[in-house]
Design an enzyme around this catalytic site. Sequence first.
Site, short mmCIF file in Angstrom:
data_model
loop_
_atom_site.label_atom_id
_atom_site.label_comp_id
_atom_site.label_asym_id
_atom_site.label_seq_id
_atom_site.Cartn_x
_atom_site.Cartn_y
_atom_site.Cartn_z
N ASP A 175 0.86 -1.17 0.00
CA ASP A 175 0.00 0.00 0.00
C ASP A 175 0.91 1.24 0.00
OD1 ASP A 175 -2.24 1.76 0.57
OD2 ASP A 175 -1.55 1.73 2.66
N ASP B 245 -2.00 -0.57 5.89
CA ASP B 245 -2.28 0.04 7.20
C ASP B 245 -3.75 0.29 7.46
OD1 ASP B 245 -2.30 2.19 5.19
OD2 ASP B 245 -2.63 3.48 6.93
N ASP C 68 -0.17 5.16 0.96
CA ASP C 68 -0.40 6.13 2.04
C ASP C 68 -0.50 5.43 3.39
OD1 ASP C 68 -1.12 8.96 0.75
OD2 ASP C 68 -1.92 7.38 -0.54
MG LIG Z 1 -2.90 3.13 3.42
#
Ligand SMILES: [Mg+2]
Length: 232
Positions: free
Chosen positions: A13, A191, A15
Amino acid sequence: MIALPDDSALLLDFDGTLIDIAATPQAVAVPPTLPPVLRAIRDRLGGALAIVTGRPVESIEAMLPDVATAIAGEHGGAIRFLPGGPLERVDLPDLPPAWVDAGERAVAEHPGTLFERKARGFALHYRQAPAARDAMARAARAIVGTAETHFVLGGLMVWEIKPRGADKGTAVAAIMARAPFAGRTPVYVGDDVTDLDGFREARALGGLGLQVQELFGDAAGVRAWLAELAGP
Ligand SMILES: [Mg+2]
């Protein structure tokens, strides 16, 4: 340290995983040490490095040039499987224009919130107006109403209206089916709640889903891990 065997495929991922979350999606900064670290890992894995993000593919290409072999953008809605190759779009329902107007009105009523248009949906950010969390949720749900073409997904300080039919899990499956990823063991790092589909698919393929906060603390922790993997 979590090992990354040479027969792995690394799916990351962006961000909150590679890059610290900033006040607005445009305000993120890529540390200059990150691209060379990622290139070294990519080369060790025979090219099997992918970015899987909610952002458009072009945005990742601009911020991380010559890094990932495959880039999945828009939460699986668009994938470029090879550098310079065609952008392959999943056939997804269009966003009704009236919904965009309603989203912009909702943001205008709550100072500090932010409207972000996506290719087939949009996001209502409340990072700079945390008190607007519930109001933004109500607005997003009211906009979608009973439509079955889209759904509301909560992320980190954001509510997103997304089309059904693609997610980060379908992106992982599509990427892992092609060279140079096919036959490797997927290691997916993310995240956010949108990464759960990626974790699920990576594990279903015999690999790992690594949750950032749980295992690395934050994006800086992920970058430190990657730097160690890349070596001197
Ligand atoms: Mg993310």
